[in-house]
Design a protein around this motif. Structure first.
Motif, PDB file in Angstrom:
ATOM      1  N   SER A 164       3.860   1.537  -1.316  1.00 49.44           N
ATOM      2  CA  SER A 164       4.388   1.674  -2.681  1.00 49.44           C
ATOM      3  C   SER A 164       3.325   2.210  -3.631  1.00 49.44           C
ATOM      4  CB  SER A 164       4.923   0.343  -3.189  1.00 49.44           C
ATOM      5  OG  SER A 164       6.032  -0.067  -2.426  1.00 49.44           O
ATOM      6  N   LEU A 165       2.107   1.723  -3.485  1.00 48.96           N
ATOM      7  CA  LEU A 165       1.021   2.177  -4.347  1.00 48.96           C
ATOM      8  C   LEU A 165       0.716   3.652  -4.096  1.00 48.96           C
ATOM      9  CD1 LEU A 165      -1.231   1.932  -6.362  1.00 48.96           C
ATOM     10  CD2 LEU A 165      -2.530   0.590  -4.709  1.00 48.96           C
ATOM     11  N   GLN A 209       0.825  -1.201   0.000  1.00 46.65           N
ATOM     12  CA  GLN A 209       0.000   0.000   0.000  1.00 46.65           C
ATOM     13  C   GLN A 209       0.865   1.258   0.000  1.00 46.65           C
ATOM     14  OE1 GLN A 209      -2.304  -0.979   3.468  1.00 46.65           O
ATOM     15  NE2 GLN A 209      -4.041  -1.687   2.236  1.00 46.65           N
ATOM     16  N   SER A 241       3.427   5.766  -5.515  1.00 47.03           N
ATOM     17  CA  SER A 241       3.392   5.829  -6.981  1.00 47.03           C
ATOM     18  C   SER A 241       2.372   6.850  -7.479  1.00 47.03           C
ATOM     19  CB  SER A 241       3.098   4.448  -7.575  1.00 47.03           C
ATOM     20  OG  SER A 241       1.729   4.117  -7.434  1.00 47.03           O
ATOM     21  N   ALA A 270      -5.974  -4.053  -5.368  1.00 41.14           N
ATOM     22  CA  ALA A 270      -5.144  -3.366  -4.373  1.00 41.14           C
ATOM     23  C   ALA A 270      -5.694  -1.974  -4.053  1.00 41.14           C
ATOM     24  CB  ALA A 270      -3.704  -3.273  -4.874  1.00 41.14           C
ATOM     25  N   LEU A 271      -6.354  -1.365  -5.012  1.00 43.62           N
ATOM     26  CA  LEU A 271      -6.910  -0.023  -4.814  1.00 43.62           C
ATOM     27  C   LEU A 271      -8.148  -0.022  -3.928  1.00 43.62           C
ATOM     28  CD1 LEU A 271      -6.570   1.358  -8.431  1.00 43.62           C
ATOM     29  CD2 LEU A 271      -5.478   2.332  -6.394  1.00 43.62           C
ATOM     30  N   LEU A 302       4.483  -0.909 -10.692  1.00 43.10           N
ATOM     31  CA  LEU A 302       4.375  -1.817  -9.553  1.00 43.10           C
ATOM     32  C   LEU A 302       4.458  -3.290  -9.953  1.00 43.10           C
ATOM     33  CD1 LEU A 302       1.551   0.068  -7.635  1.00 43.10           C
ATOM     34  CD2 LEU A 302       4.017   0.112  -7.159  1.00 43.10           C
ATOM     35  N   LEU A 362      -4.038  -4.529  -9.649  1.00 42.51           N
ATOM     36  CA  LEU A 362      -4.021  -3.133  -9.217  1.00 42.51           C
ATOM     37  C   LEU A 362      -5.416  -2.714  -8.747  1.00 42.51           C
ATOM     38  CD1 LEU A 362      -2.732  -0.375  -8.791  1.00 42.51           C
ATOM     39  CD2 LEU A 362      -3.073   0.070 -11.243  1.00 42.51           C
ATOM     40  N   VAL A 406       0.822   2.959 -13.701  1.00 36.59           N
ATOM     41  CA  VAL A 406       0.964   2.593 -12.291  1.00 36.59           C
ATOM     42  C   VAL A 406       1.108   1.082 -12.160  1.00 36.59           C
ATOM     43  CG1 VAL A 406      -0.165   2.590 -10.023  1.00 36.59           C
ATOM     44  CG2 VAL A 406      -0.264   4.640 -11.470  1.00 36.59           C
ATOM     45  N   ALA A 407       0.282   0.343 -12.874  1.00 34.09           N
ATOM     46  CA  ALA A 407       0.377  -1.115 -12.850  1.00 34.09           C
ATOM     47  C   ALA A 407       1.757  -1.565 -13.327  1.00 34.09           C
ATOM     48  CB  ALA A 407      -0.720  -1.740 -13.717  1.00 34.09           C
TER      49      ALA A 407
END
Length: 148
Positions: free
Chosen positions: A50-51, A48, A54, A80-81, A70, A77, A66-67
């Motif tokens: 890192s996301l 999270q 980014s 994860a969001l 990562l 993705l 973004v994908a």
């Protein structure tokens, strides 16, 4: 009697001791656990963090880049969001240039969490780099980048 091929146990040991993929996976899992534990007080996992990092850009990026950054597919993705959206840390908005696309925006609350997490990440990162036996974190980083 079986005609199945036999792989000697010595081969198993050889693969265990020399497989770069295995050693990279083990190191990645150990690092992930360490950063997860460190970032827990900020309410984030390392993924999270890192996301969110980014998304710390002047303009909300599209999902694709973004994908790619990562090393995720878009479906991963999106998954994860979801918890970050639910917490109000990230918003997913239509891309004004392509209505089929989505842009990812770090919210003010997301930025606040990232600000709290960054010193934790920085300190943990310094500690991890100090444990690299060769003392050459930059070389290790470049080797990993080159493999990616």
């Amino acid at each position: 009697m079986s005609n199945m091929p036999v792989i000697p146990f010595s081969t198993t040991l050889f693969v265990r001791d020399t497989c770069l993929c295995l050693h990279a996976q083990r190191a990645a899992r150990a690092l992930a656990r360490r950063f997860d534990a460190a970032l827990k007080p900020a309410g984030l996992t390392n993924g999270q963090f890192s996301l969110l990092m980014s998304l710390n850009r002047s303009e909300p990026p599209p999902m694709g880049p973004v994908a790619q950054l990562l090393a995720m597919d878009r479906t991963t993705l999106t998954a994860a969001l979801k918890p970050l959206q639910k917490r109000g840390l990230v918003s997913v908005e239509p891309d004004p240039k392509d209505k089929r696309g989505k842009r990812l925006r770090l919210t003010e609350e997301g930025l606040a969490v990232l600000v709290r997490a960054l010193p934790i990440w920085t300190q943990t990162h310094v500690e991890v780099e100090a444990q690299i036996a060769s003392g050459d974190a930059n070389r290790l980083r470049q080797d990993l980048i080159d493999l990616g």
